[in-house]
Design an enzyme around this catalytic site. Structure first.
Site, short mmCIF file in Angstrom:
data_model
loop_
_atom_site.label_atom_id
_atom_site.label_comp_id
_atom_site.label_asym_id
_atom_site.label_seq_id
_atom_site.Cartn_x
_atom_site.Cartn_y
_atom_site.Cartn_z
N LYS A 198 0.83 -1.20 0.00
CA LYS A 198 0.00 0.00 0.00
C LYS A 198 0.87 1.26 0.00
O LYS A 198 1.88 1.33 0.70
CB LYS A 198 -0.90 -0.02 1.24
CG LYS A 198 -1.89 1.13 1.34
CD LYS A 198 -2.73 0.97 2.60
CE LYS A 198 -3.76 2.07 2.75
NZ LYS A 198 -4.55 1.91 3.99
N SER A 201 -9.26 1.68 3.54
CA SER A 201 -8.41 2.44 2.65
C SER A 201 -7.41 1.60 1.87
O SER A 201 -6.64 2.14 1.06
CB SER A 201 -7.65 3.50 3.46
OG SER A 201 -6.83 2.89 4.46
N SER A 238 -9.81 -0.66 7.72
CA SER A 238 -9.39 -0.41 6.36
C SER A 238 -8.55 -1.51 5.70
O SER A 238 -8.13 -1.35 4.57
CB SER A 238 -8.69 0.95 6.24
OG SER A 238 -7.87 1.22 7.34
#
Length: 468
Positions: free
Chosen positions: A80, A157, A181
């Site tokens: 990420k 996220s 997330s």
């Protein structure tokens, strides 16, 4: 999916050892899937094709010599774009971060452990700006679509990481969970994600959202997540809040099953949450599997009222701190929602913050007592399936914030407990449904064990991976 891109990390490592296939073959196949998926899903900030192939060739040579570097040597992973990775910029979805704003010569702790263990870094995955919300879109990189339906959100996220795993762009990904997330996108994309106990995976730099944020594995199944936990749980002096070393392997107890465990099943937090009927039915079927496997399952609620206001105080204050020194021009280019919550956070007082901390500690004590009676808690991960892409809340929502549709996840960031999401079915549109398993603090191995038992019982058999 081709055979190679459908394999788990555990199976890849076994195949490398047996000489069935090579890290270069696997990396090429994963890159092909990533490249094919990108125009449709926008899951990647940057594909690292040439670098990944160089790493794969080095891994292939190590395996040829019988000297693998570690547990995931040659396994393609994605990271990420919140976590530092040496040699590439970390934009965090924000125009405020320039490509040349720092040397980019440092790995985050979890990334460093992957590098030491020979992982092949395939790509950087998308995130909302600073990971601030439960869907994945940002002013800088746009919106990430769901592999099952690109017109719908992948969640967030860590939506890019979840999409990468779902389409075969590597079986492992690193995400961050600060309110659900990693679990939200896992639920929406039919993948697996674990939010470890806070401090179990070291984090550096510290998250914008402080001790609400956890680094966690995103994977094909619980066994792969346990493998990744064995890699990334290594200590790192840069995180002063890290826990002590793990005794043994997270994989050691996976086969222990759930027989004899006392498990609470809360379908709606005592009627506080309106759960879609198809979601409720799929989760109940998963719970019935736990009973079939010998668990003592009792329908029981954790018995707390929604702590969203305290969560918002801590969350919005973190957003305000992150953007405190933004120029007017940088604020103009921010995600409008982030700008809004940052402004709210800037108006909160120290007393507001400390009152929220008090409520957080009370909730933690409450759940500690709850887990004296119950080994695990099972809930839906999300009360809904994936909704339209590019918006923070579903159409018609009376509340503008993402926390309005994630009531099962963020409470356990406040309490810092271990929690995972695994697929347990699909709705009438074929969209995945997630089941959440929550354990006590330090109960990571138990959560993984229960999830592994459910996978073995076929809980995810009806969730078919989408084509890249």
């Amino acid at each position: 999916m081709s055979d190679l891109t459908a394999l788990t990390a555990s199976r890849l490592v076994a195949g490398y050892a047996a000489g069935d296939f090579s890290p270069v073959e696997v990396t090429r196949a994963a890159l092909e899937h990533a490249e094919a998926a990108q125009p449709r899903l926008n899951a990647f900030v940057r594909l690292l094709g040439e670098t990944a192939l160089e790493e794969a060739r080095a891994s292939e040579d190590r395996w040829r010599r019988g000297e693998p570097a570690g547990l995931v040597d040659g396994v393609p992973v994605t990271v990420k774009d919140i976590l530092l990775q040496r040699g590439v910029p970390t934009f965090k979805g924000s125009w405020s971060v320039g490509e040349d704003s720092r040397p980019w010569d440092e790995d985050a702790p979890s990334v460093a452990r992957l590098r030491e263990n020979g992982a092949v870094f395939l790509a950087r995955t998308t995130t909302p700006e600073f990971g601030w919300k439960g869907v994945t879109d940002s002013p800088r990189h746009g919106a990430t679509g769901n592999p099952y339906d690109p017109e719908r959100t992948a969640g967030g996220s860590s939506g890019g990481s979840a999409a990468a795993v779902a389409v075969g762009a590597g079986p492992l990904s690193l995400g961050t969970d600060a309110g659900g997330s990693v679990r939200i996108p896992a639920s929406f994309t039919g993948t697996f994600a674990l939010k470890p106990t806070y401090g179990r995976v070291p984090m550096y730099p510290a998250s914008a959202f402080g001790t609400l944020a956890h680094v966690g594995p995103m994977a094909r199944d619980a066994e792969d997540a346990a493998l990744l936990m064995d890699v990334i749980s290594g200590p790192d002096a840069r995180d002063w809040s890290q826990l002590g070393p793990v005794a043994g392997s997270f994989r050691d107890g996976l086969a222990g099953g759930v027989a004899g465990l006392r498990i609470a099943y809360s379908p709606s937090f005592g009627g506080q949450v309106d759960v879609d009927p198809e979601v409720a039915a799929a989760v109940r079927r998963g719970v019935e599997l736990l009973t079939d496997l010998g668990a003592d399952v009792v329908e029981a609620d954790p018995g707390f009222t929604d702590p969203v206001e305290s969560f918002h105080v801590l969350w919005f204050s973190g957003a305000a701190r992150t953007t405190q020194f933004f120029t007017d021009a940088e604020r103009e280019r921010m995600d409008p929602g982030l700008r809004e919550v940052s402004e709210l956070g800037a108006r909160m007082s120290a007393l507001d913050y400390l009152a929220a901390v008090d409520e957080r500690m009370a909730l933690g004590r409450h759940m500690g007592r709850f887990h004296e009676e119950y080994d695990l808690l099972v809930t839906p991960t999300m009360p809904i399936t994936a909704f339209g892409n590019g918006v923070e809340v579903p159409a018609g929502s009376a509340n503008p914030r993402w926390t309005s549709w994630t009531p099962f996840t963020y409470p356990f960031n406040l309490t810092q407990q271990a929690a995972c999401s695994l697929p347990c079915g699909v709705d009438g549109d074929g969209m995945p449904i997630g089941l959440q398993i929550v354990g006590p603090r330090h109960g990571d191995a138990l959560v993984l064990r229960a999830a592994h038992a459910l996978y073995g019982a076929g809980v995810a058999s009806g969730v078919r991976p989408p084509a890249a």
